[in-house]
Design a protein around this motif. Structure first.
Motif, PDB file in Angstrom:
ATOM      1  N   ALA A 265       0.828  -1.208   0.000  1.00  0.00           N
ATOM      2  CA  ALA A 265       0.000   0.000   0.000  1.00  0.00           C
ATOM      3  C   ALA A 265       0.863   1.260   0.000  1.00  0.00           C
ATOM      4  O   ALA A 265       0.581   2.230  -0.725  1.00  0.00           O
ATOM      5  N   LEU A 266       1.922   1.262   0.785  1.00  0.00           N
ATOM      6  CA  LEU A 266       2.786   2.440   0.835  1.00  0.00           C
ATOM      7  C   LEU A 266       3.522   2.657  -0.486  1.00  0.00           C
ATOM      8  O   LEU A 266       3.686   3.799  -0.937  1.00  0.00           O
ATOM      9  N   LEU A 267       3.974   1.575  -1.110  1.00  0.00           N
ATOM     10  CA  LEU A 267       4.681   1.719  -2.390  1.00  0.00           C
ATOM     11  C   LEU A 267       3.744   2.187  -3.494  1.00  0.00           C
ATOM     12  O   LEU A 267       4.171   2.896  -4.418  1.00  0.00           O
ATOM     13  N   ASN A 268       2.481   1.814  -3.408  1.00  0.00           N
ATOM     14  CA  ASN A 268       1.510   2.226  -4.418  1.00  0.00           C
ATOM     15  C   ASN A 268       0.882   3.588  -4.129  1.00  0.00           C
ATOM     16  O   ASN A 268       0.167   4.123  -4.978  1.00  0.00           O
ATOM     17  N   HIS A 269       1.143   4.124  -2.947  1.00  0.00           N
ATOM     18  CA  HIS A 269       0.570   5.422  -2.566  1.00  0.00           C
ATOM     19  C   HIS A 269       1.680   6.285  -1.970  1.00  0.00           C
ATOM     20  O   HIS A 269       1.696   6.550  -0.757  1.00  0.00           O
ATOM     21  N   PRO A 270       2.606   6.738  -2.813  1.00  0.00           N
ATOM     22  CA  PRO A 270       3.761   7.496  -2.302  1.00  0.00           C
ATOM     23  C   PRO A 270       3.366   8.772  -1.572  1.00  0.00           C
ATOM     24  O   PRO A 270       4.086   9.206  -0.671  1.00  0.00           O
ATOM     25  N   LEU A 388       8.968  -1.518  -5.708  1.00  0.00           N
ATOM     26  CA  LEU A 388       8.562  -2.737  -6.396  1.00  0.00           C
ATOM     27  C   LEU A 388       9.506  -3.035  -7.553  1.00  0.00           C
ATOM     28  O   LEU A 388       9.949  -2.115  -8.253  1.00  0.00           O
ATOM     29  N   ALA A 389       9.795  -4.306  -7.751  1.00  0.00           N
ATOM     30  CA  ALA A 389      10.673  -4.715  -8.847  1.00  0.00           C
ATOM     31  C   ALA A 389       9.885  -5.052 -10.103  1.00  0.00           C
ATOM     32  O   ALA A 389      10.469  -5.248 -11.173  1.00  0.00           O
ATOM     33  N   VAL A 390       8.565  -5.136  -9.987  1.00  0.00           N
ATOM     34  CA  VAL A 390       7.685  -5.459 -11.110  1.00  0.00           C
ATOM     35  C   VAL A 390       6.459  -4.548 -11.016  1.00  0.00           C
ATOM     36  O   VAL A 390       6.175  -3.993  -9.949  1.00  0.00           O
ATOM     37  N   PRO A 391       5.716  -4.387 -12.104  1.00  0.00           N
ATOM     38  CA  PRO A 391       4.468  -3.621 -12.007  1.00  0.00           C
ATOM     39  C   PRO A 391       3.506  -4.275 -11.027  1.00  0.00           C
ATOM     40  O   PRO A 391       3.414  -5.513 -10.970  1.00  0.00           O
ATOM     41  N   ASP A 392       2.806  -3.474 -10.256  1.00  0.00           N
ATOM     42  CA  ASP A 392       1.912  -4.026  -9.239  1.00  0.00           C
ATOM     43  C   ASP A 392       0.871  -4.962  -9.847  1.00  0.00           C
ATOM     44  O   ASP A 392       0.525  -5.980  -9.243  1.00  0.00           O
ATOM     45  N   GLU A 393       0.394  -4.636 -11.040  1.00  0.00           N
ATOM     46  CA  GLU A 393      -0.653  -5.456 -11.646  1.00  0.00           C
ATOM     47  C   GLU A 393      -0.177  -6.854 -12.028  1.00  0.00           C
ATOM     48  O   GLU A 393      -0.987  -7.749 -12.303  1.00  0.00           O
ATOM     49  N   SER A 394       1.124  -7.080 -12.019  1.00  0.00           N
ATOM     50  CA  SER A 394       1.642  -8.412 -12.355  1.00  0.00           C
ATOM     51  C   SER A 394       1.775  -9.315 -11.123  1.00  0.00           C
ATOM     52  O   SER A 394       2.080 -10.503 -11.260  1.00  0.00           O
ATOM     53  N   SER A 405      -3.403 -13.198   0.031  1.00  0.00           N
ATOM     54  CA  SER A 405      -1.966 -13.391   0.111  1.00  0.00           C
ATOM     55  C   SER A 405      -1.334 -13.379  -1.275  1.00  0.00           C
ATOM     56  O   SER A 405      -1.905 -13.906  -2.231  1.00  0.00           O
ATOM     57  N   LEU A 406      -0.148 -12.788  -1.369  1.00  0.00           N
ATOM     58  CA  LEU A 406       0.602 -12.798  -2.615  1.00  0.00           C
ATOM     59  C   LEU A 406       1.518 -14.013  -2.672  1.00  0.00           C
ATOM     60  O   LEU A 406       2.070 -14.436  -1.655  1.00  0.00           O
ATOM     61  N   LYS A 407       1.688 -14.566  -3.882  1.00  0.00           N
ATOM     62  CA  LYS A 407       2.642 -15.666  -4.047  1.00  0.00           C
ATOM     63  C   LYS A 407       4.054 -15.173  -3.782  1.00  0.00           C
ATOM     64  O   LYS A 407       4.833 -15.804  -3.067  1.00  0.00           O
ATOM     65  N   GLU A 408       4.395 -14.049  -4.384  1.00  0.00           N
ATOM     66  CA  GLU A 408       5.710 -13.444  -4.220  1.00  0.00           C
ATOM     67  C   GLU A 408       5.541 -11.933  -4.165  1.00  0.00           C
ATOM     68  O   GLU A 408       4.541 -11.392  -4.643  1.00  0.00           O
ATOM     69  N   PHE A 409       6.540 -11.260  -3.591  1.00  0.00           N
ATOM     70  CA  PHE A 409       6.486  -9.798  -3.511  1.00  0.00           C
ATOM     71  C   PHE A 409       7.866  -9.253  -3.893  1.00  0.00           C
ATOM     72  O   PHE A 409       8.674  -8.886  -3.039  1.00  0.00           O
ATOM     73  N   PRO A 410       8.156  -9.210  -5.220  1.00  0.00           N
ATOM     74  CA  PRO A 410       9.489  -8.805  -5.677  1.00  0.00           C
ATOM     75  C   PRO A 410       9.727  -7.304  -5.463  1.00  0.00           C
ATOM     76  O   PRO A 410       8.944  -6.466  -5.916  1.00  0.00           O
ATOM     77  N   VAL A 411      10.820  -6.990  -4.777  1.00  0.00           N
ATOM     78  CA  VAL A 411      11.195  -5.591  -4.536  1.00  0.00           C
ATOM     79  C   VAL A 411      12.691  -5.423  -4.773  1.00  0.00           C
ATOM     80  O   VAL A 411      13.448  -6.404  -4.799  1.00  0.00           O
ATOM     81  N   VAL A 412      13.087  -4.170  -4.924  1.00  0.00           N
ATOM     82  CA  VAL A 412      14.502  -3.794  -4.871  1.00  0.00           C
ATOM     83  C   VAL A 412      14.649  -2.928  -3.637  1.00  0.00           C
ATOM     84  O   VAL A 412      14.015  -1.882  -3.522  1.00  0.00           O
ATOM     85  N   LEU A 413      15.497  -3.359  -2.721  1.00  0.00           N
ATOM     86  CA  LEU A 413      15.612  -2.670  -1.440  1.00  0.00           C
ATOM     87  C   LEU A 413      16.441  -1.403  -1.529  1.00  0.00           C
ATOM     88  O   LEU A 413      16.147  -0.410  -0.861  1.00  0.00           O
TER      89      LEU A 413
END
Length: 417
Positions: A265-270, A388-394, A405-413
């Motif tokens: 939510a925070l990454l999608n609502h800067p 996020l490392a990928v578009p949220d919609e993916s 629940s998400l299968k994976e949550f790819p990010v770049v830290l």
């Protein structure tokens, strides 16, 4: 591909194991409400509350109970133990989630102490230590995409369970793997029974080990065992085993999903993230709004009518099943206002029920909130620019109707390194 909400030939909404768009799914079901018939996998039919007030009322109605003894389809054999969603429906009288009235109150009372504010607060240093440890493990790959769920938001709460239960890391990692399979909506017929049996044996062994050295143990498991040692009305060994099994099922997955959903939510609502950084909203505000906006539990199954019950102008007949659709209830304009699709930590209207309501409200809610208040600030202090490392919609959801629940949550830290 998973499907959006569809309707069968009778016009009844079909609930698929994997919604294509969780947020849109909630809105469609809200529009069906406040009480609607639904069709579940295998053609099983039930009722669903999809508005806030109807959900609260039914969660607190003593005529709607948890015991499958009152479910006509189960008693008649139309639904069997091999139904894929039976893993979410307790069927034995040693499980507090399957009990009502005095029997339920007894178990809640005997298991309340480990979840008291005092006992939960004692876990703070351990949670901080676990969080720091797993943040350290993320550092090496901080400049590359990595799965934040498997590497962090899953591991820390599972570690907390290990600390709470007094079990080792190898054991609680194995536990997490078994629970992921147990609640998958794609298990083979009867597979969940095998997993449940393995979990039961696992906790039976833990209890036997603790009982043999009880004076040296200071953990949740030992607390439960002592109720049986110190009182004739205390927990039996079987009740201890089932309680341990249930607490992981009810508490761990909820916390994992809450942590992941807050970060998302925070990454999608800067703009809201900026308010948090400036101190204009608190972490408590962000956590509670996430529980409303994107709750960790989507559906709670089941309650069963012990007599005909009128709800929102319709009748749930004796023996019929009712599920609570928490996700749809978060879209209730009467409770939260017309901007329900907006993530707004400053929201002052409405009070979510994402941890349940009434006699079966989640006993682990204080622990889940404490974990979130510790883990999330530490994550963003260490990695303030994570993205996020990928578009949220993916992002893909796990194949489970009950949880969000998400299968994976790819990010770049540490982007740009």
């Amino acid at each position: 591909m998973p499907c959006p909400v569809q309707h069968n030939a009778d016009g009844i909404p079909i609930l698929h194991a994997v919604p294509e768009d969780v947020q849109a799914d909630r809105e469609r079901l809200y529009q069906e409400g406040p009480l609607t018939r639904v069709e579940l996998p295998g053609g099983v039919r039930a009722w669903a509350t999809t508005h806030h007030e109807a959900a609260r009322a039914t969660l607190n109605d003593p005529r709607l109970v948890k015991s499958v003894d009152h479910w006509a389809d189960f008693q008649d054999g139309k639904v069997t133990e091999e139904w894929p969603l039976m893993a979410t429906i307790p069927t034995d009288n040693t499980n507090m989630l399957a009990l009502d009235g005095d029997a339920h109150r007894r178990l809640r009372t005997l298991t309340a102490s480990p979840f008291s504010a005092r006992r939960v607060e004692r876990l703070r240093p351990r949670i901080e230590r676990l969080t720091a440890r797993y943040l350290d493990t993320l550092e090496e790959g901080a400049h590359e995409p990595q799965d934040l769920k498997s590497g962090f938001t899953f591991k820390v709460p599972m570690g907390v369970i290990g600390e709470l239960y007094g079990i080792g890391e190898d054991e609680y990692v194995h536990l997490g793997e078994m629970y992921a399979k147990l609640f998958s909506g794609t298990t083979e017929p009867g597979e969940h029974l095998e997993i449940y049996g393995a979990l039961f044996q696992f906790f039976t062994d833990v209890v036997a080990r603790k009982k043999a050295d009880l004076d040296e143990c200071d953990d949740f498991t030992a607390d439960l065992i002592r109720t049986g040692v110190e009182s004739e009305d205390g927990l039996s060994d079987t009740e201890v085993v089932v309680t341990l099994l249930t607490v992981v099922a009810a508490g761990h997955e909820t916390t994992v999903n809450l942590l992941t959903n807050v970060v998302r939510a925070l990454l999608n609502h800067p703009e809201q993230h900026e308010l948090l950084k400036r101190g204009e909203v608190s972490w408590d505000d962000v956590i509670e709004e996430t529980l409303r906006f994107d709750p960790p539990n989507n559906v709670m199954m089941f309650r069963f009518a012990t007599e005909d019950v009128e709800v929102a102008g319709q009748t749930i007949r004796k023996g019929e099943a009712l599920l609570t659709h928490y996700g749809a209830a978060t879209r209730d304009r009467a409770e939260f206002g017309d901007d329900v699709h907006v993530f707004d930590p400053k929201r002052s209207r409405g009070r979510h029920i994402s941890f349940g309501y009434g006699p079966h409200i989640c006993p682990g809610a204080p622990l889940s909130r404490l974990e979130s208040r510790i883990i999330l600030p530490m994550l963003f202090e260490r990695f303030p620019d994570l993205e996020l490392a990928v578009p949220d919609e993916s992002l893909e959801v796990v194949a489970a109707l009950s949880t969000n629940s998400l299968k994976e949550f790819p990010v770049v830290l540490r982007p740009g390194g």
